[in-house]
Design a protein around this motif. Structure first.
Motif, PDB file in Angstrom:
ATOM      1  N   ARG A 250       5.011   7.316   4.361  1.00 39.55           N
ATOM      2  CA  ARG A 250       5.896   6.395   3.140  1.00 39.55           C
ATOM      3  C   ARG A 250       7.288   6.714   2.912  1.00 39.55           C
ATOM      4  O   ARG A 250       7.789   7.258   3.950  1.00 39.55           O
ATOM      5  CB  ARG A 250       5.374   7.431   1.581  1.00 39.55           C
ATOM      6  CG  ARG A 250       3.744   7.365   2.508  1.00 39.55           C
ATOM      7  CD  ARG A 250       2.888   8.552   0.950  1.00 39.55           C
ATOM      8  NE  ARG A 250       1.134   7.883   1.495  1.00 39.55           N
ATOM      9  CZ  ARG A 250       0.750   7.095   0.612  1.00 39.55           C
ATOM     10  NH1 ARG A 250       1.281   6.113  -0.103  1.00 39.55           N
ATOM     11  NH2 ARG A 250      -0.473   6.978   1.200  1.00 39.55           N
TER      12      ARG A 250
ATOM     13  N   GLN B  97      -0.034   7.744   7.990  1.00 35.66           N
ATOM     14  CA  GLN B  97       0.563   7.391   7.080  1.00 35.66           C
ATOM     15  C   GLN B  97       1.970   7.754   7.084  1.00 35.66           C
ATOM     16  O   GLN B  97       1.937   8.821   6.509  1.00 35.66           O
ATOM     17  CB  GLN B  97       0.167   6.881   5.600  1.00 35.66           C
ATOM     18  CG  GLN B  97      -1.138   5.765   5.655  1.00 35.66           C
ATOM     19  CD  GLN B  97      -1.271   5.889   4.346  1.00 35.66           C
ATOM     20  OE1 GLN B  97      -0.605   5.700   3.156  1.00 35.66           O
ATOM     21  NE2 GLN B  97      -2.944   5.825   4.068  1.00 35.66           N
TER      22      GLN B  97
ATOM     23  N   PHE C 117       1.257  -1.096  -0.353  1.00 35.17           N
ATOM     24  CA  PHE C 117      -0.097   0.402   0.050  1.00 35.17           C
ATOM     25  C   PHE C 117       0.725   1.810  -0.037  1.00 35.17           C
ATOM     26  O   PHE C 117       0.292   2.246  -0.038  1.00 35.17           O
ATOM     27  CB  PHE C 117      -1.041   0.386   1.310  1.00 35.17           C
ATOM     28  CG  PHE C 117      -1.584  -1.380   1.322  1.00 35.17           C
ATOM     29  CD1 PHE C 117      -2.730  -0.895   0.111  1.00 35.17           C
ATOM     30  CD2 PHE C 117      -1.962  -2.235   2.587  1.00 35.17           C
ATOM     31  CE1 PHE C 117      -3.991  -2.276   0.003  1.00 35.17           C
ATOM     32  CE2 PHE C 117      -2.172  -3.430   1.753  1.00 35.17           C
ATOM     33  CZ  PHE C 117      -3.106  -3.382   1.162  1.00 35.17           C
ATOM     34  N   GLN C 118       2.330   1.212  -0.261  1.00 36.10           N
ATOM     35  CA  GLN C 118       3.081   2.599  -0.452  1.00 36.10           C
ATOM     36  C   GLN C 118       3.744   3.043   1.217  1.00 36.10           C
ATOM     37  O   GLN C 118       3.534   4.209   0.917  1.00 36.10           O
ATOM     38  CB  GLN C 118       2.330   3.129  -1.710  1.00 36.10           C
ATOM     39  CG  GLN C 118       2.783   2.515  -2.950  1.00 36.10           C
ATOM     40  CD  GLN C 118       4.422   1.560  -3.639  1.00 36.10           C
ATOM     41  OE1 GLN C 118       4.870   2.755  -3.246  1.00 36.10           O
ATOM     42  NE2 GLN C 118       3.771   0.501  -3.420  1.00 36.10           N
TER      43      GLN C 118
END
Length: 152
Positions: A80, A78, A32-33
């Motif tokens: 990344r 999130q 999902f990066q």
């Protein structure tokens, strides 16, 4: 911020934190990066090493024996690969006779220190005697160093 900063006139005084910059590797990413959970736990460990286990630190003796007794990770956003290097702020939440709890806030590179962290975590670490296979008491030097990093 963890909500414990104190206002001093118009300036905000942030609590004492050890900050480590930790690089995100391509292998840390999932399908999902964003940074995979298991890899986040490894990144937290990598941040802890220069703070607690480097030569010359009063806690370097924990390299000879300590165990992770508890781990909690809460995701609020999130992270990344492009957020590298992550800024991982650490402090002592609790200090007892044989163990201590490290608090963590993880932010993307360049995020303001008082911005909401993407990850909030804690690890309880106990001093351990490898030869006797038993917990041991923290030394006065270890306790003194760790207490410098406690929220007051």
């Amino acid at each position: 911020m963890n909500g414990k900063g104190k206002a001093n006139g118009s300036a905000l005084l942030l609590p004492k934190r050890f900050h480590a910059k930790v690089e995100v590797r391509w292998s840390d990413m999932d399908v999902f990066q964003h940074v995979n959970h298991a890899r986040m736990v490894t990144l937290l460990e990598e941040a802890r090493i220069p703070w607690l286990f480097e030569d010359g630190r009063p806690t370097e003796s924990l390299r000879a024996g300590c165990v992770l007794a508890d781990l909690r990770v809460r995701y609020r956003g999130q992270l990344r690969h492009e957020d590298t290097p992550l800024d991982i702020a650490m402090w002592i939440e609790q200090l007892r006779a044989v163990d201590f709890t490290v608090g963590y806030e993880v932010r993307a590179n360049g995020a303001a220190p008082d911005s909401p962290p993407a990850v909030v975590a804690s690890t309880q670490i106990a001093a351990f005697d490898i030869e006797t296979q038993r917990l041991r008491r923290l030394t006065d030097g270890e306790r003194d160093y760790l207490s410098e990093w406690m929220d007051r």
